[in-house]
Design a protein around this motif. Structure first.
Motif, PDB file in Angstrom:
ATOM      1  N   THR A   1       0.837  -1.190   0.000  1.00 32.29           N
ATOM      2  CA  THR A   1       0.000   0.000   0.000  1.00 32.29           C
ATOM      3  C   THR A   1       0.872   1.239   0.000  1.00 32.29           C
ATOM      4  N   SER A   2       0.341   2.299  -0.571  1.00 30.30           N
ATOM      5  CA  SER A   2       1.108   3.546  -0.617  1.00 30.30           C
ATOM      6  C   SER A   2       1.033   4.251   0.738  1.00 30.30           C
ATOM      7  N   LYS A   3       1.972   5.159   0.949  1.00 27.47           N
ATOM      8  CA  LYS A   3       2.008   5.939   2.192  1.00 27.47           C
ATOM      9  C   LYS A   3       0.715   6.746   2.284  1.00 27.47           C
ATOM     10  N   PRO A   4       0.039   6.709   3.434  1.00 25.78           N
ATOM     11  CA  PRO A   4      -1.229   7.434   3.542  1.00 25.78           C
ATOM     12  C   PRO A   4      -1.011   8.953   3.515  1.00 25.78           C
ATOM     13  N   THR A   5      -2.009   9.645   3.022  1.00 30.96           N
ATOM     14  CA  THR A   5      -1.935  11.104   2.967  1.00 30.96           C
ATOM     15  C   THR A   5      -2.296  11.692   4.326  1.00 30.96           C
ATOM     16  N   THR A   6      -2.033  12.974   4.454  1.00 37.14           N
ATOM     17  CA  THR A   6      -2.374  13.679   5.692  1.00 37.14           C
ATOM     18  C   THR A   6      -3.871  13.610   5.945  1.00 37.14           C
ATOM     19  N   ASN A   7      -4.660  13.719   4.867  1.00 35.45           N
ATOM     20  CA  ASN A   7      -6.120  13.645   5.013  1.00 35.45           C
ATOM     21  C   ASN A   7      -6.561  12.280   5.535  1.00 35.45           C
ATOM     22  N   GLU A   8      -5.921  11.221   5.023  1.00 37.83           N
ATOM     23  CA  GLU A   8      -6.269   9.872   5.485  1.00 37.83           C
ATOM     24  C   GLU A   8      -5.933   9.707   6.967  1.00 37.83           C
ATOM     25  N   MET A   9      -4.789  10.234   7.391  1.00 37.76           N
ATOM     26  CA  MET A   9      -4.378  10.109   8.777  1.00 37.76           C
ATOM     27  C   MET A   9      -5.290  10.939   9.687  1.00 37.76           C
ATOM     28  N   GLN A  10      -5.704  12.112   9.205  1.00 36.07           N
ATOM     29  CA  GLN A  10      -6.646  12.912   9.981  1.00 36.07           C
ATOM     30  C   GLN A  10      -7.973  12.188  10.119  1.00 36.07           C
ATOM     31  N   ALA A  11      -8.364  11.478   9.059  1.00 36.77           N
ATOM     32  CA  ALA A  11      -9.607  10.708   9.110  1.00 36.77           C
ATOM     33  C   ALA A  11      -9.506   9.588  10.140  1.00 36.77           C
ATOM     34  N   VAL A  12      -8.350   8.934  10.207  1.00 38.24           N
ATOM     35  CA  VAL A  12      -8.156   7.871  11.198  1.00 38.24           C
ATOM     36  C   VAL A  12      -8.196   8.458  12.605  1.00 38.24           C
ATOM     37  N   GLU A  13      -7.532   9.610  12.807  1.00 33.95           N
ATOM     38  CA  GLU A  13      -7.544  10.260  14.116  1.00 33.95           C
ATOM     39  C   GLU A  13      -8.958  10.677  14.508  1.00 33.95           C
ATOM     40  N   GLN A  14      -9.731  11.160  13.553  1.00 32.87           N
ATOM     41  CA  GLN A  14     -11.124  11.519  13.830  1.00 32.87           C
ATOM     42  C   GLN A  14     -11.940  10.279  14.173  1.00 32.87           C
ATOM     43  N   THR A  15     -11.655   9.186  13.480  1.00 36.88           N
ATOM     44  CA  THR A  15     -12.348   7.934  13.776  1.00 36.88           C
ATOM     45  C   THR A  15     -12.045   7.474  15.198  1.00 36.88           C
ATOM     46  N   ILE A  16     -10.788   7.573  15.597  1.00 35.72           N
ATOM     47  CA  ILE A  16     -10.411   7.193  16.956  1.00 35.72           C
ATOM     48  C   ILE A  16     -11.144   8.073  17.968  1.00 35.72           C
ATOM     49  N   GLY A  17     -11.206   9.366  17.696  1.00 36.58           N
ATOM     50  CA  GLY A  17     -11.934  10.276  18.579  1.00 36.58           C
ATOM     51  C   GLY A  17     -13.407   9.927  18.676  1.00 36.58           C
ATOM     52  N   LYS A  18     -14.000   9.583  17.533  1.00 34.29           N
ATOM     53  CA  LYS A  18     -15.417   9.201  17.517  1.00 34.29           C
ATOM     54  C   LYS A  18     -15.641   7.898  18.293  1.00 34.29           C
ATOM     55  N   ILE A  19     -14.717   6.955  18.142  1.00 35.95           N
ATOM     56  CA  ILE A  19     -14.837   5.687  18.874  1.00 35.95           C
ATOM     57  C   ILE A  19     -14.844   5.952  20.372  1.00 35.95           C
ATOM     58  N   LEU A  20     -13.911   6.766  20.836  1.00 45.24           N
ATOM     59  CA  LEU A  20     -13.843   7.072  22.262  1.00 45.24           C
ATOM     60  C   LEU A  20     -15.092   7.813  22.732  1.00 45.24           C
ATOM     61  N   ARG A  21     -15.514   8.796  21.959  1.00 47.08           N
ATOM     62  CA  ARG A  21     -16.693   9.587  22.327  1.00 47.08           C
ATOM     63  C   ARG A  21     -17.943   8.710  22.367  1.00 47.08           C
TER      64      ARG A  21
ATOM     65  N   ILE B   1      -3.551   0.210  15.725  1.00 38.59           N
ATOM     66  CA  ILE B   1      -2.727  -0.776  15.021  1.00 38.59           C
ATOM     67  C   ILE B   1      -2.923  -0.615  13.512  1.00 38.59           C
ATOM     68  N   TYR B   2      -4.182  -0.490  13.098  1.00 36.47           N
ATOM     69  CA  TYR B   2      -4.466  -0.283  11.676  1.00 36.47           C
ATOM     70  C   TYR B   2      -3.827   1.012  11.177  1.00 36.47           C
ATOM     71  N   SER B   3      -3.921   2.052  11.975  1.00 38.42           N
ATOM     72  CA  SER B   3      -3.343   3.347  11.598  1.00 38.42           C
ATOM     73  C   SER B   3      -1.829   3.239  11.401  1.00 38.42           C
ATOM     74  N   PHE B   4      -1.146   2.576  12.325  1.00 36.10           N
ATOM     75  CA  PHE B   4       0.304   2.414  12.195  1.00 36.10           C
ATOM     76  C   PHE B   4       0.654   1.517  11.012  1.00 36.10           C
ATOM     77  N   TYR B   5      -0.204   0.543  10.731  1.00 33.44           N
ATOM     78  CA  TYR B   5       0.004  -0.304   9.555  1.00 33.44           C
ATOM     79  C   TYR B   5      -0.071   0.541   8.284  1.00 33.44           C
ATOM     80  N   ARG B   6      -1.078   1.400   8.214  1.00 32.77           N
ATOM     81  CA  ARG B   6      -1.243   2.265   7.035  1.00 32.77           C
ATOM     82  C   ARG B   6      -0.076   3.235   6.879  1.00 32.77           C
ATOM     83  N   GLU B   7       0.515   3.663   8.003  1.00 32.86           N
ATOM     84  CA  GLU B   7       1.648   4.588   7.968  1.00 32.86           C
ATOM     85  C   GLU B   7       2.962   3.865   7.699  1.00 32.86           C
TER      86      GLU B   7
ATOM     87  N   MET C   1       3.510  -0.232  15.322  1.00 32.19           N
ATOM     88  CA  MET C   1       2.530  -1.277  15.091  1.00 32.19           C
ATOM     89  C   MET C   1       2.814  -2.465  16.016  1.00 32.19           C
ATOM     90  N   VAL C   2       4.087  -2.840  16.147  1.00 31.86           N
ATOM     91  CA  VAL C   2       4.469  -3.944  17.024  1.00 31.86           C
ATOM     92  C   VAL C   2       4.202  -3.581  18.482  1.00 31.86           C
TER      93      VAL C   2
END
Length: 126
Positions: free
Chosen positions: A3-23, A92-98, A104-105
């Motif tokens: 997979t290609s290196k994720p973009t800043t937008n993709e990483m922000q989306a993952v961070e937002q997803t993590i925030g939503k999960i916690l909320r 873990i998924y986020s670090f895999y994508r990065e 990740m380990v």
């Protein structure tokens, strides 16, 4: 396929997803706990003997099916406990994508430690 290196937008989306999960995890857990509290206030009893502890998930499920306040409140606590665990899984998924194998380990090790502690808690509680 690499997979290609994720973009800043993709990483922000993952961070937002993590925030939503916690909320949402906290909101859902609190809602379940409030429902259990209301059931307790309406019935005047937790639905179990004093100093009783649920020993397995089937007992918890049986309590939920019969509408026991203790089972509803324990389910809320269980949902609250699972919220950060789900955050670890998404991380873990986020670090895999990065392609960040070190984190990740490390995060996978944290997940293994969490799951092991749950398992040991269940084993030694019985």
């Amino acid at each position: 396929m690499k997979t290609s290196k994720p973009t800043t937008n993709e990483m922000q989306a993952v961070e937002q997803t993590i925030g939503k999960i916690l909320r949402w995890g906290v909101i859902v857990a609190a809602t379940i706990m409030i429902i259990g509290l209301l059931l307790y206030l309406m019935s005047g009893s937790l639905g179990v003997a004093t100093h009783y502890h649920v020993k397995n998930f089937s007992e918890l499920l049986q309590g939920l099916v019969t509408g026991k306040p203790y089972a509803v409140m324990m389910t809320g606590i269980f949902a609250l406990i699972l919220t950060p665990v789900l955050r670890v899984v998404v991380s873990i998924y986020s670090f895999y994508r990065e392609h960040d194998s070190l984190y990740m380990v490390i995060t996978s090790l944290v997940l293994v430690i969490l799951l092991t502690s749950f398992w040991l808690g269940i084993e030694f509680h019985l």
